[in-house]
Design an enzyme around this catalytic site. Structure first.
Site: not given
Ligand code: AMP
Length: 558
Positions: A443, A330, A448, A185
């Site tokens: 907040k 994940e 929110w 990550t």
């Molecule tokens: P990563 O593991 O780096 O791919 O990041 C995952 C995170 O990216 C998710 O938990 C979201 O917070 C954000 N994310 C992924 N796709 C979207 C989407 N279409 N809209 C909003 N947030 C997203």
């Protein structure tokens, strides 16, 4: 009583075997780091993947050994996708945009035995080589003629390994539960955590993601993944392309608007995929040049919320249908795709756009729910927001080497579910919409405010290139929204004009308290806006502004 069907293991090697046998002459086109365009076929890719697997075996690589890559999207990276996982070793794709300390940390944490790298990343390799304790050799992904001279470290040459190895290598019949791929990550807080995919999880994800109501991929497609192969397997597209027999086009390091546009056109790409920040660059290029797409029919936008203004620009101006998708490292990564149901096609275009802006419904296999702070499940009414939890056969159970503890033990009510860290609503049709990352929520006075909604409105202003909304500390309301904006070139949008743009679009108390114009917004290694960095920089802005405003009064009372 057990069923009487064959026990055939779901293996990554079977994808490239299938692609060779049934789509052997389908092309893979790559823009190389060396500067030229390279083209060959799935059959060639399969042959060279086997040669690479043989070469790695000769180097002493054993099943389960981790093999790192620091590489762009390209055919050699594709060969490693199949060669490494196919032989039973674990392909560890390292994000080269991470800080060198993090690269060294994860190479050591993964105990990488070899690291393959594109020439672009030689300086990074030089910076980390002495710190990578388990690496036996670094392998430059190039031919002998382009091998770096005087690198100061011992390097092996990719093409020498291929040439010296026979294509007679036969893929082993592995257990489908074996680890195939490792991806860390991005680690904006704490150390990056390793997500270890299996052959089975990868194959199930591939089947589900290719379906018509998911990414809708077929052998008629020409797919250009802008999303990097170093970040969650380019959303699975290198696997999907083999499963369906789609032509693949890899952009290499050239991700600027002009280069991308030229490749999309030259190869008649029909489907692409990337994060909104990349598309913003391409759309700005098109605006400036007046160019249009001749073949691109669809684009998948995910990784961050797709602003409705971008959705409209793609669809209304360029005739490219947008598929909004949500996922995480994940989740291998795809969890939901915003694919319309028949009843949505009967809606007005305006109403359908509201649906399209959501992150969508789950792929079969993923189960999701939203819960409140007490862990109880919340209703699917499209309004109630809660923490988003997921489970399924391609969702992480535990991080590699137990880093960060067991992610599943949230509390009693949520056991066996993975807490995504996203806050979302789910409507009656099961369409999920992210309102925020839980740590980015604003907040104000106990209520929110969704930062994504506020960013989407700013992005709809024609003079805004990029916008991020953060929680700034406030003496009276605890937190208030503060907008950070990059203007488009040659525009002189003012704070008051932008704030006036919010009138009538949201409740008045949601309106940002102020706007700060900057030259650039910091982006993380996967192209996401680094809001923690912005909060560090501007989190006290409203309080400091209040002090400045009060200062003359204080003087007067003196
Ligand atoms: P990563 O593991 O780096 O791919 O990041 C995952 C995170 O990216 C998710 O938990 C979201 O917070 C954000 N994310 C992924 N796709 C979207 C989407 N279409 N809209 C909003 N947030 C997203």
């Amino acid at each position: 009583m057990n069923g009487l069907m064959m026990q055939k293991q779901l293996l990554i090697s079977s994808l490239i075997v299938h692609a060779d046998r049934h789509h052997g002459d389908t092309e893979i086109v790559s823009r190389r780091v060396e500067g030229d365009i390279h083209r060959y076929t799935f059959r060639d890719c399969h042959r060279r993947s086997r040669q690479m697997a043989g070469a790695l075996t000769a180097l002493g690589v054993r099943p389960s050994d981790r093999i790192g890559t620091l590489a762009w999207n390209g055919y050699r990276h594709m060969e490693l996708y199949y060669g490494v996982s196919g032989m039973g070793a674990v392909l560890h794709t390292i994000n080269p945009r991470l800080h060198e300390d993090q690269v060294a940390y994860i190479a050591n944490h993964a105990e990488d035995q070899y690291i393959f790298f594109d020439l672009t990343f030689l300086p990074l390799i030089k910076a980390v080589a002495s710190r990578c304790k388990t690496v036996k050799a670094f392998i430059a992904m190039t031919d002998r003629a382009h091998m770096p001279q005087d690198a100061g470290i011992d390097l092996l040459c990719y093409e020498d390994l291929i040439e010296g190895s026979s294509p007679d290598y036969a893929w082993p019949d592995l257990d489908e539960q074996c680890a195939s791929t490792l991806c860390y990550t991005s680690g904006t807080t704490g150390n990056p955590k390793g997500v270890l995919y299996s052959h089975r999880s990868s194959l199930l994800h591939t089947y589900a993601a290719a379906l018509p109501d998911a990414l809708n991929c077929s052998g008629r497609d020409v797919i250009l993944p802008v999303v990097p192969m170093f970040h969650v397997n380019a959303w699975g597209l290198p696997y999907i392309a083999c499963m369906v027999g789609a032509k693949l086009v890899f952009p290499g390091p050239a991700l600027d608007g002009k280069s991308l546009y030229e490749l999309l056109e030259a190869e008649q790409v029909t489907l692409s995929a990337g994060v909104p920040t990349v598309w913003q660059v391409l759309l700005t290029h098109l605006e400036q040049t007046g160019q249009e797409f001749s073949s691109m029919a669809r684009t998948i936008i995910g990784g961050a919320a797709c602003p409705p203004a971008m959705l409209r620009q793609f669809q209304d101006k360029y005739g490219v249908a947008v598929l909004h998708a949500w996922g995480m490292t994940e989740l291998s990564p795809i969890g939901t795709v915003c694919s319309m149901k028949p009843k949505h096609w009967e809606m007005s275009y305006k109403d359908r756009l509201t649906i399209q802006s959501k992150q969508g419904r789950v792929l079969f296999g993923v189960d999701m729910k939203i819960v409140g702070t007490d862990g109880r499940e919340l209703p699917w009414d499209g309004v109630t927001t809660g923490d988003l939890l997921v489970r399924g056969p391609w969702v992480v159970r535990e991080y590699f080497r137990s880093e960060g503890g067991n992610p599943l033990q949230l509390d009693e009510q949520a056991q066996g579910w993975f807490p995504t860290g996203d806050v979302a609503t789910i409507d009656g049709d099961g369409f999920m919409q992210i309102t925020d990352r839980s740590k980015d929520v604003i907040k104000s006075g106990g209520e929110w405010i969704g930062s994504i909604d506020l960013e989407n409105i700013a992005m709809a202003h024609p003079d805004v290139f990029q916008a991020a909304c953060i929680a700034a500390r406030h003496d009276k309301w605890d937190e208030r929204p503060l907008l950070i904006v990059v203007r488009k070139p040659q525009t002189d949008l003012t704070r008051d004009e932008l704030l006036a743009f919010y009138e009538g679009k949201i409740a008045r108390w949601w309106k940002p308290d102020d706007v700060i114009f900057v030259d650039a917004i910091p982006l993380g290694a996967t192209g996401k806006i680094l809001k923690n960095r912005l909060r560090e920089q501007f989190g006290e802005y409203l309080r400091e502004r209040a002090v400045v405003q009060c200062a003359p009064l204080a003087k007067r009372s003196d």
